[in-house]
Design a protein around this motif. Sequence first.
Motif, PDB file in Angstrom:
ATOM      1  N   LEU A  27       0.820  -1.209   0.000  1.00  0.00           N
ATOM      2  CA  LEU A  27       0.000   0.000   0.000  1.00  0.00           C
ATOM      3  C   LEU A  27       0.856   1.261   0.000  1.00  0.00           C
ATOM      4  O   LEU A  27       0.508   2.267  -0.639  1.00  0.00           O
ATOM      5  N   GLU A  29       3.732   1.576  -1.422  1.00  0.00           N
ATOM      6  CA  GLU A  29       4.178   1.729  -2.811  1.00  0.00           C
ATOM      7  C   GLU A  29       3.100   2.370  -3.669  1.00  0.00           C
ATOM      8  O   GLU A  29       3.405   3.051  -4.657  1.00  0.00           O
ATOM      9  N   ASP A  30       1.839   2.151  -3.291  1.00  0.00           N
ATOM     10  CA  ASP A  30       0.724   2.705  -4.056  1.00  0.00           C
ATOM     11  C   ASP A  30       0.284   4.071  -3.539  1.00  0.00           C
ATOM     12  O   ASP A  30      -0.771   4.575  -3.935  1.00  0.00           O
ATOM     13  N   ARG A 205      -3.992  -6.660  -4.445  1.00  0.00           N
ATOM     14  CA  ARG A 205      -3.534  -5.271  -4.555  1.00  0.00           C
ATOM     15  C   ARG A 205      -4.547  -4.416  -5.307  1.00  0.00           C
ATOM     16  O   ARG A 205      -4.896  -3.317  -4.872  1.00  0.00           O
ATOM     17  N   ARG A 206      -5.011  -4.923  -6.427  1.00  0.00           N
ATOM     18  CA  ARG A 206      -6.005  -4.170  -7.200  1.00  0.00           C
ATOM     19  C   ARG A 206      -7.308  -4.048  -6.429  1.00  0.00           C
ATOM     20  O   ARG A 206      -7.968  -2.998  -6.453  1.00  0.00           O
ATOM     21  N   ASN A 209      -6.995  -1.333  -3.763  1.00  0.00           N
ATOM     22  CA  ASN A 209      -7.037  -0.014  -4.364  1.00  0.00           C
ATOM     23  C   ASN A 209      -8.437   0.341  -4.838  1.00  0.00           C
ATOM     24  O   ASN A 209      -8.861   1.509  -4.753  1.00  0.00           O
TER      25      ASN A 209
END
Length: 213
Positions: A27, A29-30, A205-206, A209
Amino acid sequence: MREALIVWGGWSGHEPEECAHIIRDMLQEDGFKVYLEHSTEAFADPQIHDLSLIVPIMTMSKIEKEEVKNLSSAIESGVGLAGYHGGTGDAFRDSVDYQFIVGGQWVAHPGNIIDYRVNVTKPDDPIMEGISDFPYTSEQYYMHVDPSNEVLATTTFAGDHAYWIDGVVMPVAWKRKHGKGRVFYSSLGHVAKEFEVPEMATIFRRGANWAAR
């Protein structure tokens, strides 16, 4: 900056602390600012209403009524929730209010760690884009699920370990709404090493997000 809260604990066999650190790094990194907490008391904090995302990793834990009430209220107001495997799908077994948020509850994994296949049912969904059906080795989760879930991937039970469920198609990943909040769940991820499987990590991850406000 979007802010996320990871609350980890519960059964140690799911390696909650290691997984919390993996998800924290993901997270960050995002672009998220990430907070880690080790107690369900975090769910009772009024400030969770200001978050973008909550990730519970609390297999077989207990949650107090005021904690789940505040958590539900936060999600209903627009905070996102994302989770995986037993850390989210087998947390707080005695709280139907929590299960109502998630949209499912683990009940069995016949055969324990086995080889099975994950079938992508919504290849055009941004969460699943570019991901084809793939083999997986882990616990194949048999769950009780909400029919309002938007299912993204499924798995089919062979019946080798429980003959009466032969051919049953079970959701593996889904997304849903709880009030104004977005909820994402994937049953993949028994231990931290499974985050090394590209499909598993990408889906989570997607999904996280997508769920985040």
